[in-house]
Design a protein around this motif. Structure first.
Motif, PDB file in Angstrom:
ATOM      1  N   ARG A 107     -19.127   0.824   1.880  1.00 39.27           N
ATOM      2  CA  ARG A 107     -18.077  -0.128   2.266  1.00 39.27           C
ATOM      3  C   ARG A 107     -17.381   0.312   3.549  1.00 39.27           C
ATOM      4  NH1 ARG A 107     -15.742  -0.979  -3.901  1.00 39.27           N
ATOM      5  NH2 ARG A 107     -17.347  -2.482  -4.559  1.00 39.27           N
ATOM      6  N   SER A 172      -6.509  -8.381   2.576  1.00 38.54           N
ATOM      7  CA  SER A 172      -7.943  -8.471   2.808  1.00 38.54           C
ATOM      8  C   SER A 172      -8.601  -7.113   2.612  1.00 38.54           C
ATOM      9  CB  SER A 172      -8.225  -8.988   4.216  1.00 38.54           C
ATOM     10  OG  SER A 172      -7.701  -8.086   5.182  1.00 38.54           O
ATOM     11  N   GLU A 173      -9.913  -7.095   2.576  1.00 44.51           N
ATOM     12  CA  GLU A 173     -10.644  -5.845   2.360  1.00 44.51           C
ATOM     13  C   GLU A 173     -10.459  -4.891   3.529  1.00 44.51           C
ATOM     14  OE1 GLU A 173     -15.239  -4.287   1.605  1.00 44.51           O
ATOM     15  OE2 GLU A 173     -14.762  -6.416   1.465  1.00 44.51           O
ATOM     16  N   VAL A 225      -9.857   0.437   5.081  1.00 47.37           N
ATOM     17  CA  VAL A 225     -10.764  -0.317   4.215  1.00 47.37           C
ATOM     18  C   VAL A 225     -10.297  -0.124   2.767  1.00 47.37           C
ATOM     19  CG1 VAL A 225     -13.165  -0.777   3.614  1.00 47.37           C
ATOM     20  CG2 VAL A 225     -12.599   0.183   5.868  1.00 47.37           C
ATOM     21  N   ARG A 226      -9.613  -1.129   2.220  1.00 43.45           N
ATOM     22  CA  ARG A 226      -8.981  -0.970   0.906  1.00 43.45           C
ATOM     23  C   ARG A 226      -9.971  -0.717  -0.215  1.00 43.45           C
ATOM     24  NH1 ARG A 226      -6.603  -3.971  -2.044  1.00 43.45           N
ATOM     25  NH2 ARG A 226      -7.615  -5.915  -1.436  1.00 43.45           N
ATOM     26  N   THR A 227     -11.149  -1.306  -0.115  1.00 46.14           N
ATOM     27  CA  THR A 227     -12.115  -1.184  -1.207  1.00 46.14           C
ATOM     28  C   THR A 227     -13.004   0.054  -1.087  1.00 46.14           C
ATOM     29  OG1 THR A 227     -13.658  -2.628  -0.020  1.00 46.14           O
ATOM     30  CG2 THR A 227     -12.162  -3.665  -1.621  1.00 46.14           C
TER      31      THR A 227
END
Length: 317
Positions: A107, A172-173, A225-227
């Motif tokens: 990711r 958002s991601e 990148v949160r995920t």
């Protein structure tokens, strides 16, 4: 299917062989691995070298693993040494005490490749992220920024006050931010200065990541990148044992970033810096710090002020 990324991982470490081994084991179960992994080791024993060698055997078919003895002990210097020998177009800075959640690496990589203007991305640290401030903290953030904002997450305010990104489901991601820590961060090599970290930063190198981020952000965008998630199991070490030295370094390095990188040298900038340092001391008391800890903080700030005064005098002369 394992994805092999054209990236060079650079990990500085010192006397934390078993902690590093856990981090490397965590990396090993990801669905993407780097082409190259470089460990720059300031240990005086061979334990870390043995761990790195064993990891190299496990990944020898897909990843080149290098162990380097540190030429200079210090996070920034060790990272610079690793980058100097790295061969890949993406430089991936990583601490030696993190644990990856599933799909974190893939990711992170996808986010970096999602837009050509993005120069660097970092992972979301699940146990170290922005929390909604209380009334006093929000008032201070507003003073530092000079404006009222719904959130100050991921920003650098006033005299180089750097705030972590936030983790909210409605975001958002990939979230734009103003700075990236080096806990787990990928940069395009072409975005990095040479060397990445100024020689000003020694030892624990507080705020070297802020400086690098600001230099890169002059021409590139940065994102969290949160995920892509990690747990930072921050470990004790000799570099963190001297509370007075850390307090001194915090102020000296913040002043460096404020004046030399952000070029904020007005009287208002210095006023904000003074208010922020007083706020930190007050927070130390409010947080229940013991008398010895508080006095160590005060001694460190005093030493920093003396250092900065001597530095200013030498510059004038």
């Amino acid at each position: 299917m394992m994805q092999i990324l054209p990236a060079s991982v650079v990990i500085p470490t010192r006397h934390r062989a078993q902690v590093l081994a856990r981090t490397l084991d965590s990396l090993l179960v990801q669905n993407a691995l780097p082409t190259e992994l470089i460990v720059v080791d300031a240990s005086v024993d061979d334990d870390t070298r043995r761990i790195v060698t064993e990891f190299g055997v496990k990944v020898n078919k897909c990843c080149r693993v290098l162990w380097l003895g540190a030429e200079t002990c210090g996070a920034a210097a060790q990272r610079n040494q690793g980058v100097a020998v790295a061969a890949q177009p993406v430089i991936w800075f990583m601490d030696d005490d993190i644990i990856f959640e599933p799909d974190c690496v893939s990711r992170l990589w996808a986010a970096l490749q999602s837009a050509p203007e993005i120069g660097g991305v970092n992972a979301m640290i699940t146990n170290q992220c922005y929390q909604a401030p209380g009334r006093v903290s929000r008032f201070m953030f507003r003073l530092m920024a000079g404006e009222d904002c719904a959130s100050y997450a991921g920003r650098i305010l006033g005299p180089a006050v750097n705030l972590l990104p936030e983790d909210r489901d409605d975001l958002s991601e990939v979230v734009p931010v103003e700075w990236l820590n080096t806990t787990c961060t990928m940069y395009r090599r072409e975005a990095l200065p040479e060397p990445p970290f100024p020689t000003h930063f020694t030892g624990y190198s507080l705020m070297e990541d802020v400086t690098l981020s600001l230099l890169v952000a002059r021409s590139w965008k940065l994102a969290n990148v949160r995920t892509a998630r990690i747990f930072h199991d921050s470990q004790p070490g000799t570099h963190k044992a001297d509370a007075v030295a850390l307090s001194e370094m915090e102020l000296v390095n913040r002043h460096y970033v404020m004046t030399r990188v952000l070029v904020r040298c007005r009287w208002l900038d210095y006023l904000r810096l003074g208010l922020w340092e007083c706020f930190q001391l007050a927070a130390c008391v409010a947080g229940g710090a013991k008398r010895a800890a508080f006095l160590a903080e005060v001694r460190g700030k005093w030493r920093a002020l003396c250092h900065l005064c001597v530095q200013t005098k030498d510059t004038i002369l």
